[in-house]
Every structure is written in C-alpha cells, then in structure tokens.
Design a protein around this motif. Structure first.
Motif, PDB file in Angstrom:
ATOM      1  N   MET A   1       0.846  -1.183   0.000  1.00  0.00           N
ATOM      2  CA  MET A   1       0.000   0.000   0.000  1.00  0.00           C
ATOM      3  C   MET A   1       0.886   1.239   0.000  1.00  0.00           C
ATOM      4  SD  MET A   1      -2.832   1.168   2.826  1.00  0.00           S
ATOM      5  CE  MET A   1      -3.752  -0.344   2.628  1.00  0.00           C
ATOM      6  N   ALA A   2       0.754   2.090  -0.973  1.00  0.00           N
ATOM      7  CA  ALA A   2       1.546   3.304  -1.055  1.00  0.00           C
ATOM      8  C   ALA A   2       1.052   4.309  -0.029  1.00  0.00           C
ATOM      9  CB  ALA A   2       1.450   3.895  -2.457  1.00  0.00           C
ATOM     10  N   ALA A   3       1.923   5.263   0.337  1.00  0.00           N
ATOM     11  CA  ALA A   3       1.562   6.243   1.349  1.00  0.00           C
ATOM     12  C   ALA A   3       0.335   7.045   0.935  1.00  0.00           C
ATOM     13  CB  ALA A   3       2.747   7.170   1.617  1.00  0.00           C
ATOM     14  N   ALA A   4       0.178   7.301  -0.381  1.00  0.00           N
ATOM     15  CA  ALA A   4      -0.947   8.092  -0.864  1.00  0.00           C
ATOM     16  C   ALA A   4      -2.284   7.393  -0.649  1.00  0.00           C
ATOM     17  CB  ALA A   4      -0.763   8.405  -2.346  1.00  0.00           C
ATOM     18  N   ASP A   5      -2.279   6.065  -0.483  1.00  0.00           N
ATOM     19  CA  ASP A   5      -3.507   5.297  -0.297  1.00  0.00           C
ATOM     20  C   ASP A   5      -3.936   5.199   1.160  1.00  0.00           C
ATOM     21  OD1 ASP A   5      -3.558   4.752  -3.038  1.00  0.00           O
ATOM     22  OD2 ASP A   5      -2.244   3.025  -2.776  1.00  0.00           O
ATOM     23  N   LEU A   6      -3.112   5.707   2.067  1.00  0.00           N
ATOM     24  CA  LEU A   6      -3.405   5.593   3.481  1.00  0.00           C
ATOM     25  C   LEU A   6      -4.269   6.748   3.959  1.00  0.00           C
ATOM     26  CD1 LEU A   6       0.211   4.753   4.628  1.00  0.00           C
ATOM     27  CD2 LEU A   6      -1.681   3.136   4.580  1.00  0.00           C
ATOM     28  N   GLU A   7      -4.979   6.515   5.055  1.00  0.00           N
ATOM     29  CA  GLU A   7      -5.646   7.615   5.735  1.00  0.00           C
ATOM     30  C   GLU A   7      -4.587   8.617   6.204  1.00  0.00           C
ATOM     31  OE1 GLU A   7      -8.899   8.144   6.141  1.00  0.00           O
ATOM     32  OE2 GLU A   7      -9.334   6.345   4.958  1.00  0.00           O
ATOM     33  N   PRO A   8      -4.935   9.935   6.270  1.00  0.00           N
ATOM     34  CA  PRO A   8      -3.918  10.934   6.651  1.00  0.00           C
ATOM     35  C   PRO A   8      -3.183  10.599   7.940  1.00  0.00           C
ATOM     36  CG  PRO A   8      -5.896  12.021   5.846  1.00  0.00           C
ATOM     37  CD  PRO A   8      -6.208  10.552   5.901  1.00  0.00           C
ATOM     38  N   SER A   9      -3.901  10.120   8.961  1.00  0.00           N
ATOM     39  CA  SER A   9      -3.240   9.810  10.225  1.00  0.00           C
ATOM     40  C   SER A   9      -2.250   8.663  10.058  1.00  0.00           C
ATOM     41  CB  SER A   9      -4.269   9.457  11.296  1.00  0.00           C
ATOM     42  OG  SER A   9      -5.047   8.340  10.885  1.00  0.00           O
ATOM     43  N   ASP A  10      -2.618   7.646   9.266  1.00  0.00           N
ATOM     44  CA  ASP A  10      -1.708   6.534   9.010  1.00  0.00           C
ATOM     45  C   ASP A  10      -0.498   6.992   8.205  1.00  0.00           C
ATOM     46  OD1 ASP A  10      -2.924   4.563  10.404  1.00  0.00           O
ATOM     47  OD2 ASP A  10      -3.890   3.603   8.703  1.00  0.00           O
ATOM     48  N   ALA A  11      -0.730   7.806   7.187  1.00  0.00           N
ATOM     49  CA  ALA A  11       0.372   8.302   6.359  1.00  0.00           C
ATOM     50  C   ALA A  11       1.350   9.097   7.216  1.00  0.00           C
ATOM     51  CB  ALA A  11      -0.170   9.156   5.219  1.00  0.00           C
ATOM     52  N   GLN A  12       0.827   9.928   8.092  1.00  0.00           N
ATOM     53  CA  GLN A  12       1.690  10.736   8.953  1.00  0.00           C
ATOM     54  C   GLN A  12       2.457   9.864   9.928  1.00  0.00           C
ATOM     55  OE1 GLN A  12      -1.098  13.497  10.640  1.00  0.00           O
ATOM     56  NE2 GLN A  12      -1.435  14.539   8.684  1.00  0.00           N
ATOM     57  N   SER A  13       1.793   8.860  10.489  1.00  0.00           N
ATOM     58  CA  SER A  13       2.486   7.994  11.446  1.00  0.00           C
ATOM     59  C   SER A  13       3.567   7.175  10.754  1.00  0.00           C
ATOM     60  CB  SER A  13       1.502   7.074  12.168  1.00  0.00           C
ATOM     61  OG  SER A  13       1.041   6.033  11.325  1.00  0.00           O
ATOM     62  N   LEU A  14       3.331   6.747   9.515  1.00  0.00           N
ATOM     63  CA  LEU A  14       4.352   5.975   8.804  1.00  0.00           C
ATOM     64  C   LEU A  14       5.536   6.846   8.408  1.00  0.00           C
ATOM     65  CD1 LEU A  14       2.483   3.403   6.538  1.00  0.00           C
ATOM     66  CD2 LEU A  14       3.868   2.995   8.577  1.00  0.00           C
ATOM     67  N   LEU A  15       5.293   8.089   8.033  1.00  0.00           N
ATOM     68  CA  LEU A  15       6.405   9.000   7.759  1.00  0.00           C
ATOM     69  C   LEU A  15       7.238   9.205   9.024  1.00  0.00           C
ATOM     70  CD1 LEU A  15       4.689  11.672   5.472  1.00  0.00           C
ATOM     71  CD2 LEU A  15       6.486  10.057   4.806  1.00  0.00           C
ATOM     72  N   ARG A  16       6.552   9.390  10.137  1.00  0.00           N
ATOM     73  CA  ARG A  16       7.257   9.519  11.429  1.00  0.00           C
ATOM     74  C   ARG A  16       8.038   8.257  11.737  1.00  0.00           C
ATOM     75  NH1 ARG A  16       3.719   8.277  16.497  1.00  0.00           N
ATOM     76  NH2 ARG A  16       4.036   6.257  15.464  1.00  0.00           N
ATOM     77  N   ASP A  17       7.391   7.108  11.580  1.00  0.00           N
ATOM     78  CA  ASP A  17       8.043   5.832  11.904  1.00  0.00           C
ATOM     79  C   ASP A  17       9.222   5.550  10.979  1.00  0.00           C
ATOM     80  OD1 ASP A  17       6.136   5.531  13.863  1.00  0.00           O
ATOM     81  OD2 ASP A  17       4.939   4.075  12.734  1.00  0.00           O
ATOM     82  N   ALA A  18       9.112   5.961   9.715  1.00  0.00           N
ATOM     83  CA  ALA A  18      10.214   5.740   8.772  1.00  0.00           C
ATOM     84  C   ALA A  18      11.452   6.513   9.199  1.00  0.00           C
ATOM     85  CB  ALA A  18       9.786   6.143   7.364  1.00  0.00           C
ATOM     86  N   GLU A  19      11.271   7.758   9.584  1.00  0.00           N
ATOM     87  CA  GLU A  19      12.415   8.564  10.025  1.00  0.00           C
ATOM     88  C   GLU A  19      12.974   8.029  11.336  1.00  0.00           C
ATOM     89  OE1 GLU A  19      14.031  10.940   8.237  1.00  0.00           O
ATOM     90  OE2 GLU A  19      12.683  10.049   6.745  1.00  0.00           O
ATOM     91  N   LEU A  20      12.089   7.663  12.237  1.00  0.00           N
ATOM     92  CA  LEU A  20      12.508   7.065  13.503  1.00  0.00           C
ATOM     93  C   LEU A  20      13.334   5.816  13.253  1.00  0.00           C
ATOM     94  CD1 LEU A  20      12.190   6.719  16.647  1.00  0.00           C
ATOM     95  CD2 LEU A  20      10.079   5.449  16.133  1.00  0.00           C
ATOM     96  N   LEU A  21      12.858   4.957  12.374  1.00  0.00           N
ATOM     97  CA  LEU A  21      13.540   3.701  12.067  1.00  0.00           C
ATOM     98  C   LEU A  21      14.921   3.952  11.465  1.00  0.00           C
ATOM     99  CD1 LEU A  21      13.563   0.611  11.715  1.00  0.00           C
ATOM    100  CD2 LEU A  21      12.309   0.932   9.568  1.00  0.00           C
ATOM    101  N   LYS A  22      15.009   4.842  10.489  1.00  0.00           N
ATOM    102  CA  LYS A  22      16.292   5.123   9.837  1.00  0.00           C
ATOM    103  C   LYS A  22      17.333   5.581  10.855  1.00  0.00           C
ATOM    104  CE  LYS A  22      14.251   6.578   5.430  1.00  0.00           C
ATOM    105  NZ  LYS A  22      13.955   7.748   4.571  1.00  0.00           N
ATOM    106  N   HIS A  23      16.959   6.533  11.695  1.00  0.00           N
ATOM    107  CA  HIS A  23      17.923   7.081  12.655  1.00  0.00           C
ATOM    108  C   HIS A  23      18.295   6.045  13.714  1.00  0.00           C
ATOM    109  CE1 HIS A  23      18.006  11.138  11.091  1.00  0.00           C
ATOM    110  NE2 HIS A  23      16.687  11.201  11.095  1.00  0.00           N
ATOM    111  N   ALA A  24      17.307   5.292  14.194  1.00  0.00           N
ATOM    112  CA  ALA A  24      17.592   4.300  15.232  1.00  0.00           C
ATOM    113  C   ALA A  24      18.519   3.203  14.722  1.00  0.00           C
ATOM    114  CB  ALA A  24      16.287   3.697  15.754  1.00  0.00           C
ATOM    115  N   VAL A  25      18.267   2.715  13.507  1.00  0.00           N
ATOM    116  CA  VAL A  25      19.087   1.630  12.965  1.00  0.00           C
ATOM    117  C   VAL A  25      20.503   2.125  12.660  1.00  0.00           C
ATOM    118  CG1 VAL A  25      19.359   0.075  10.984  1.00  0.00           C
ATOM    119  CG2 VAL A  25      17.166   0.247  12.156  1.00  0.00           C
TER     120      VAL A  25
END
Length: 272
Positions: A1-25
C-alpha cells in the motif's frame, strides 16, 4: 500500500516511523561498530546460538528509541523475552540487533542490524544496516527499495546460475542435479544480508534453511519485495509474521521470474 492510499493519520504515522527507524538503525549500527573487534563478554543460548554484550547493548538502544516513541506498538526481538501480548497488536517492531553474531565475533564484515515494522502479519517498513561496508537498505511498502540513496532492483530473468546463489549448499545443489556441479556463492553469515544481496542484484537468488525466525527475515523480506523480487516458502506459500510460532521452514528469495522458476523446479522435484 503506497503512502498516498493511506488515511492521513496513518500516512503521517508511517512518515514519522520511517524517520525514527532510519535514525535508530543507523545509531544502532554505529554502536555495534564501536564495539566490533573489542574484548566482549560472550555466551551461548539454546543449543548453539552465540550472544555477546554487543547484541544486548544494541538491542537496548533500539528498544529505548523505538518503544519509547511508539508505546502502542508491540515488540519482538531475538534478544528480548517474548511477550505474547504482541499477538493482539496490529503493529509490531521485529528486531535482530546483530544478525550474523558469529561473523561479528569472528571479525568479518557480513553482519548487520535488521529491523522491520510489521502490520497485520506483513512488513511495511524495513531497514538493514551493514556498518563495516557502510551499506544502508531501506524499504517502505509500495515505495521501492533504496540502498545508499539509490533505488535498486533484483536481477531479471529466469536462468538458474548456482554461482550467483547463496544458501545451504545441499539445497542449492538440488537445482543442478544431473548437471555439471557448480559451486554456489560463498557463504554469507547474516541471513538478512544474504537476502538483501538479492534486492540489489549482487545475487540472483538466496535460500534460508529451516528454523529461521521472524527477526532474521522480516526486514529483508520487504527489501526484496520492494526491489521487484519475491520471497516465499519454497512451496510458494506466503510468509506471515507475528504469529505465536515465529519459526519458518525453507525459504527462497529471487527476482519474480526466477523465483517462479525455482518454486516450480522444487514442486516438480517433490512429485512421486
């Protein structure tokens, strides 16, 4: 599922989680590298699985970063006590702090930090960092796979060249039974890294023997999938994560056409 297909809250949380994941790893990989080659306390868990204080330190860093930022998500790590409350959660971090501990302790470069965010049994974000060679793989569902800032893709075609395949030697050799014996690719100690080598075309295919676990696979699975590859059980059945039993049987990852050829080969070979 692409980010554009997500509900706004889900899209925002995944963008947040992606940045969190990159920095943590990345930070986890730097910590592992700072301890690499030092005199570490080490022990064995289970029958023969090595663990070191570096595995625990990296696990603690990842847990403190990821769980603190997403307390509503569950947690499954090779180096944490399993809490089956995860089974009731929609999203779970699946973590291998150092995949390839034997390689790590042996001073080799084929180890990595591997983390995925799984939703409803399938990975949706993934990061694998190989600190010694400074390779960073990242994938988000529907958005492709990036290795060190560039989109990558699994090798195309369906030719079965064993010299460009990695995995348990008896398994790989079954693809060439009756033909001239060819040596498979040299062993890669980290299973996650072995699978990621398919995603950028360094390998045509990679196999996992039986008894791999969710944390060995989840991040690499998405990285292969988003690189126009496919990863399944050798039977072709899908791989599901965050189940009560986190062990898996024999698996194969390859570009889509080659994957289909390999699965068909083993299905035919298993017929009476």
């Amino acid at each position: 599922m692409a980010a554009a297909d997500l509900e706004p809250s889900d899209a925002q949380s995944l963008l947040r989680d992606a940045e969190l994941l990159k920095h943590a790893v990345r930070d986890a990989g730097r910590l592992a590298l700072s301890l690499f080659g030092t005199d570490l306390r080490r022990w064995t868990k289970g029958a023969s699985s090595p663990v070191s204080e570096a595995d625990i330190a990296v696990n603690d860093l990842l847990e403190s970063r990821l769980r603190a930022a997403t307390p509503e998500y569950a947690w499954l790590s090779e180096e944490s006590v399993d809490d089956e409350a995860r089974l009731g959660k929609r999203r779970v971090w699946i973590v291998d702090p150092i995949d390839g501990t034997r390689s790590y302790l042996g001073g080799r470069d084929d180890w990595c930090v591997s983390v995925a965010l799984v939703e409803d049994s399938a990975p949706i974000l993934a990061a694998v960092f190989v600190p010694v060679t400074d390779e960073f793989f990242f994938a988000a569902r529907g958005q492709g796979t990036i290795r060190n800032g560039e989109l990558v893709s699994a090798s195309a075609g369906s030719v079965l060249d064993v010299s460009r395949m990695a995995g348990p030697k008896p398994l790989v050799e079954k693809l060439v039974s009756g033909r001239a014996r060819i040596e498979p690719h040299p062993r890669i100690g980290s299973l996650a890294l072995r699978l990621c080598r398919v995603a950028h075309g360094a390998l045509d295919a990679a196999f996992a023997g039986g008894q791999s676990r969710d944390w060995d696979l989840a991040a690499a699975h998405l990285i292969v999938q988003e690189a126009n590859g496919k990863m399944t059980a050798l039977s072709g059945d899908p791989i599901l994560y965050n189940r009560r039993d986190v062990a898996h049987g024999v698996l194969v990852a390859a570009g889509r056409d080659r994957h289909a050829e390999i699965v068909t080969h083993f299905r035919e070979a298993s017929k009476p």
